[in-house]
Design an enzyme around this catalytic site. Structure first.
Site, PDB file in Angstrom:
ATOM      1  N   TYR A  78      -1.932  -8.144  17.125  1.00 50.04           N
ATOM      2  CA  TYR A  78      -2.053  -7.259  15.954  1.00 50.04           C
ATOM      3  C   TYR A  78      -3.257  -6.331  16.089  1.00 50.04           C
ATOM      4  O   TYR A  78      -3.155  -5.124  15.832  1.00 50.04           O
ATOM      5  CB  TYR A  78      -2.185  -8.105  14.684  1.00 50.04           C
ATOM      6  CG  TYR A  78      -2.387  -7.269  13.424  1.00 50.04           C
ATOM      7  CD1 TYR A  78      -1.387  -6.419  12.944  1.00 50.04           C
ATOM      8  CD2 TYR A  78      -3.588  -7.326  12.708  1.00 50.04           C
ATOM      9  CE1 TYR A  78      -1.568  -5.660  11.793  1.00 50.04           C
ATOM     10  CE2 TYR A  78      -3.776  -6.567  11.553  1.00 50.04           C
ATOM     11  CZ  TYR A  78      -2.762  -5.732  11.100  1.00 50.04           C
ATOM     12  OH  TYR A  78      -2.952  -4.972   9.959  1.00 50.04           O
ATOM     13  N   THR A 126      -1.187  -7.951  -0.350  1.00 57.97           N
ATOM     14  CA  THR A 126       0.174  -7.433  -0.159  1.00 57.97           C
ATOM     15  C   THR A 126       1.021  -8.503   0.528  1.00 57.97           C
ATOM     16  O   THR A 126       0.528  -9.584   0.877  1.00 57.97           O
ATOM     17  CB  THR A 126       0.184  -6.174   0.722  1.00 57.97           C
ATOM     18  OG1 THR A 126      -0.156  -6.573   2.057  1.00 57.97           O
ATOM     19  CG2 THR A 126      -0.799  -5.122   0.240  1.00 57.97           C
ATOM     20  N   ILE A 137       0.824  -1.209   0.000  1.00 54.46           N
ATOM     21  CA  ILE A 137       0.000   0.000   0.000  1.00 54.46           C
ATOM     22  C   ILE A 137       0.865   1.269   0.000  1.00 54.46           C
ATOM     23  O   ILE A 137       0.570   2.235  -0.707  1.00 54.46           O
ATOM     24  CB  ILE A 137      -0.919  -0.050   1.240  1.00 54.46           C
ATOM     25  CG1 ILE A 137      -1.954  -1.166   1.028  1.00 54.46           C
ATOM     26  CG2 ILE A 137      -1.585   1.280   1.508  1.00 54.46           C
ATOM     27  CD1 ILE A 137      -2.552  -1.697   2.305  1.00 54.46           C
ATOM     28  N   LYS A 155      -3.734  -2.046  15.905  1.00 56.41           N
ATOM     29  CA  LYS A 155      -4.581  -1.307  14.955  1.00 56.41           C
ATOM     30  C   LYS A 155      -5.623  -0.467  15.698  1.00 56.41           C
ATOM     31  O   LYS A 155      -6.045   0.583  15.196  1.00 56.41           O
ATOM     32  CB  LYS A 155      -5.213  -2.284  13.962  1.00 56.41           C
ATOM     33  CG  LYS A 155      -4.179  -2.932  13.058  1.00 56.41           C
ATOM     34  CD  LYS A 155      -3.564  -1.950  12.046  1.00 56.41           C
ATOM     35  CE  LYS A 155      -2.097  -1.848  12.039  1.00 56.41           C
ATOM     36  NZ  LYS A 155      -1.573  -0.914  11.031  1.00 56.41           N
TER      37      LYS A 155
HETATM   38  N1  LIG Z   1      -2.971  -5.604   3.290  1.00 56.58           N
HETATM   39  C1  LIG Z   1      -4.077  -5.555   4.013  1.00 56.58           C
HETATM   40  O1  LIG Z   1      -5.080  -6.235   3.746  1.00 56.58           O
HETATM   41  C2  LIG Z   1      -4.155  -4.643   5.196  1.00 56.58           C
HETATM   42  C3  LIG Z   1      -5.362  -4.636   5.918  1.00 56.58           C
HETATM   43  C4  LIG Z   1      -5.467  -3.772   6.997  1.00 56.58           C
HETATM   44  C5  LIG Z   1      -4.425  -2.940   7.330  1.00 56.58           C
HETATM   45  N2  LIG Z   1      -3.260  -2.980   6.614  1.00 56.58           N
HETATM   46  C6  LIG Z   1      -2.182  -2.081   7.028  1.00 56.58           C
HETATM   47  O2  LIG Z   1      -1.610  -1.482   5.883  1.00 56.58           O
HETATM   48  C7  LIG Z   1      -0.274  -1.071   6.186  1.00 56.58           C
HETATM   49  C8  LIG Z   1       0.635  -1.437   5.016  1.00 56.58           C
HETATM   50  O3  LIG Z   1       0.707  -2.838   4.912  1.00 56.58           O
HETATM   51  P1  LIG Z   1       0.732  -3.613   3.517  1.00 56.58           P
HETATM   52  O4  LIG Z   1      -0.506  -4.408   3.448  1.00 56.58           O
HETATM   53  O5  LIG Z   1       1.098  -2.729   2.420  1.00 56.58           O
HETATM   54  O6  LIG Z   1       1.902  -4.668   3.829  1.00 56.58           O
HETATM   55  P2  LIG Z   1       3.346  -4.881   3.189  1.00 56.58           P
HETATM   56  O7  LIG Z   1       3.259  -5.030   1.711  1.00 56.58           O
HETATM   57  O8  LIG Z   1       3.947  -6.016   3.977  1.00 56.58           O
HETATM   58  O9  LIG Z   1       4.100  -3.522   3.521  1.00 56.58           O
HETATM   59  C9  LIG Z   1       4.493  -3.221   4.826  1.00 56.58           C
HETATM   60  C10 LIG Z   1       5.603  -2.216   4.765  1.00 56.58           C
HETATM   61  O10 LIG Z   1       5.997  -1.920   6.115  1.00 56.58           O
HETATM   62  C11 LIG Z   1       7.393  -2.033   6.166  1.00 56.58           C
HETATM   63  N3  LIG Z   1       7.891  -2.301   7.519  1.00 56.58           N
HETATM   64  C12 LIG Z   1       7.645  -3.371   8.307  1.00 56.58           C
HETATM   65  N4  LIG Z   1       8.330  -3.263   9.457  1.00 56.58           N
HETATM   66  C13 LIG Z   1       9.012  -2.092   9.393  1.00 56.58           C
HETATM   67  C14 LIG Z   1       9.908  -1.428  10.260  1.00 56.58           C
HETATM   68  N5  LIG Z   1      10.284  -1.952  11.432  1.00 56.58           N
HETATM   69  N6  LIG Z   1      10.419  -0.242   9.880  1.00 56.58           N
HETATM   70  C15 LIG Z   1      10.087   0.305   8.690  1.00 56.58           C
HETATM   71  N7  LIG Z   1       9.264  -0.289   7.821  1.00 56.58           N
HETATM   72  C16 LIG Z   1       8.734  -1.475   8.173  1.00 56.58           C
HETATM   73  C17 LIG Z   1       7.739  -3.158   5.206  1.00 56.58           C
HETATM   74  O11 LIG Z   1       9.113  -3.162   4.900  1.00 56.58           O
HETATM   75  P3  LIG Z   1       9.871  -4.508   4.429  1.00 56.58           P
HETATM   76  O12 LIG Z   1       9.530  -4.691   2.982  1.00 56.58           O
HETATM   77  O13 LIG Z   1      11.296  -4.186   4.664  1.00 56.58           O
HETATM   78  O14 LIG Z   1       9.348  -5.624   5.268  1.00 56.58           O
HETATM   79  C18 LIG Z   1       6.847  -2.751   4.043  1.00 56.58           C
HETATM   80  O15 LIG Z   1       7.428  -1.714   3.318  1.00 56.58           O
HETATM   81  C19 LIG Z   1       0.081  -1.750   7.510  1.00 56.58           C
HETATM   82  O16 LIG Z   1       0.007  -0.788   8.540  1.00 56.58           O
HETATM   83  C20 LIG Z   1      -1.014  -2.785   7.699  1.00 56.58           C
HETATM   84  O17 LIG Z   1      -1.293  -3.049   9.059  1.00 56.58           O
HETATM   85  C21 LIG Z   1      -3.098  -3.820   5.546  1.00 56.58           C
END
Ligand SMILES: NC(=O)c1ccc[n+]([C@@H]2O[C@H](COP(=O)([O-])OP(=O)(O)OC[C@H]3O[C@@H](n4cnc5c(N)ncnc54)[C@H](OP(=O)(O)O)[C@@H]3O)[C@@H](O)[C@H]2O)c1
Length: 320
Positions: A178, A215, A28, A182
């Site tokens: 988790y 993701t 995202i 949130k």
């Molecule tokens: N995907 C969904 O369905 C969903 C649903 C609800 C909420 N969300 C929220 O959306 C947000 C983005 O998640 P996403 O779905 O895009 O997941 P994602 O593709 O796994 O991206 C997560 C990002 O966070 C980074 N990250 C993790 N730990 C970190 C740290 N210690 N310091 C700096 N960066 C860090 C990751 O870096 P690396 O690549 O180095 O690991 C990656 O760039 C999150 O807050 C998640 O809780 C997602």
């Protein structure tokens, strides 16, 4: 426009603005960076892995050669790294129009801790962003109308905030841990908005969620134990989830649309929250949505704020 048919094609020009996005190398955060850059916004990809950030930057530049993309080294699981990243940014003297608290990890099978001793999910998803926001606030308050966007989840529903066992020293369970992070994102985002309002600051704080989006979050979290759970994740996720592209829409909507600044919050209690308009808010176009009642609990929010200040050592220059 209410937002229900909204797509990034409706983003107004963002020329002259600067966005700082955590976790912008994938998922995202990456798509939020790409679309903001397309609208003319300068973007800082704040990432923990320099190689991944370089690749993301190259991909954005391949699509938008004129984009202004910088990289910041930021590991949200380390307060030292958060301080270093904030200091590096403040030293540039640039004002900041957008802070997108996006990075996250989900449902790690085993309890792990950060170098500062925080439970890893809470340390990354909440404490890291709390500290980063507080430290970057002077640059945000220099902008004419900054926005701070924090990415929460429908997983906040049913979460508990047990201050006697906040960091799961006892009875760690991946999903409840988790969910708590949130809920913390919502309590923080709404409390920050109240404090900004009281200070009559020109900045606003908004919270968003991306529904269920395809993701790396799932493979990196619940899928990381391997075995049946990993197989299920890779089989089921593409069936139930919307794309990572669309997962960025609520973030982009809250970050850029002019009507967001003036809208009255839904319901009696304050706090703007945006998510997809489809079935159970799992997919769709961005609209304003309601969080669970607990997210609007001001006593809980103040308590979390105090604990977060104590544990991170970061104090916001805002009235409580
Ligand atoms: N995907 C969904 O369905 C969903 C649903 C609800 C909420 N969300 C929220 O959306 C947000 C983005 O998640 P996403 O779905 O895009 O997941 P994602 O593709 O796994 O991206 C997560 C990002 O966070 C980074 N990250 C993790 N730990 C970190 C740290 N210690 N310091 C700096 N960066 C860090 C990751 O870096 P690396 O690549 O180095 O690991 C990656 O760039 C999150 O807050 C998640 O809780 C997602």
């Amino acid at each position: 426009m209410s937002g229900s048919r909204w797509t990034p094609a409706l983003i107004p020009p963002q020329i002259g603005k600067l966005a700082y996005i955590t976790g912008a190398n994938g998922g995202i955060g990456y798509h939020a960076a790409l679309e903001l850059a397309r609208a003319g916004c300068a973007v800082i990809l704040a990432c923990r892995d320099r190689a991944k950030a370089d690749t993301a930057r190259s991909r954005i530049l391949a699509a938008i050669p004129a984009a202004a993309i910088d990289i910041a080294d930021l590991d949200l699981a380390s307060l030292a790294s958060v301080h270093a990243a904030a200091q590096a940014f403040l030293a540039t003297g640039r004002r900041l129009d957008l802070l997108i608290n996006n990075a996250g990890i989900m449902a790690l099978p085993q309890r792990r801790t950060t170098p500062d001793g925080f439970e890893l999910q809470l340390g990354t998803n909440h404490f890291g962003h709390f500290a980063l926001t507080g430290l970057l606030l002077p640059a945000l308050l220099q902008a004419a109308s900054a926005r701070i966007i924090t990415v929460s989840s429908i997983a906040h529903r049913g979460a508990t905030m047990d201050f006697a066992n906040l960091q799961w020293d006892r009875g760690y369970a991946p999903w409840p841990a988790y969910r708590r992070t949130k809920l913390a994102n919502l309590l923080f985002g709404f409390e920050l908005e109240r404090r900004l309002e009281r200070a009559q600051a020109p900045a606003i704080s908004l919270v968003v969620h991306p529904g269920v989006s395809n993701t790396n979050l799932f493979a990196a979290g619940p899928g990381s134990a391997g075995g049946m759970q990993a197989k299920l994740v890779s089989l089921l996720l593409p069936l139930v989830a919307q794309s990572d592209v669309q997962g960025a829409w609520p973030t982009l909507y809250a970050a850029t649309m002019p009507e967001v600044r003036d809208a009255e919050p839904l319901g009696v209690q304050g706090g703007h929250f945006y998510g997809p308009d489809g079935f159970r808010e799992m997919r769709g176009h961005p609209v304003e949505v309601r969080a669970e009642a607990r997210a609007y609990d001001e006593t809980l929010a103040r308590q979390l704020w105090q604990v977060s200040e104590q544990l991170t050592g970061v104090r916001f220059p805002l009235p409580s």
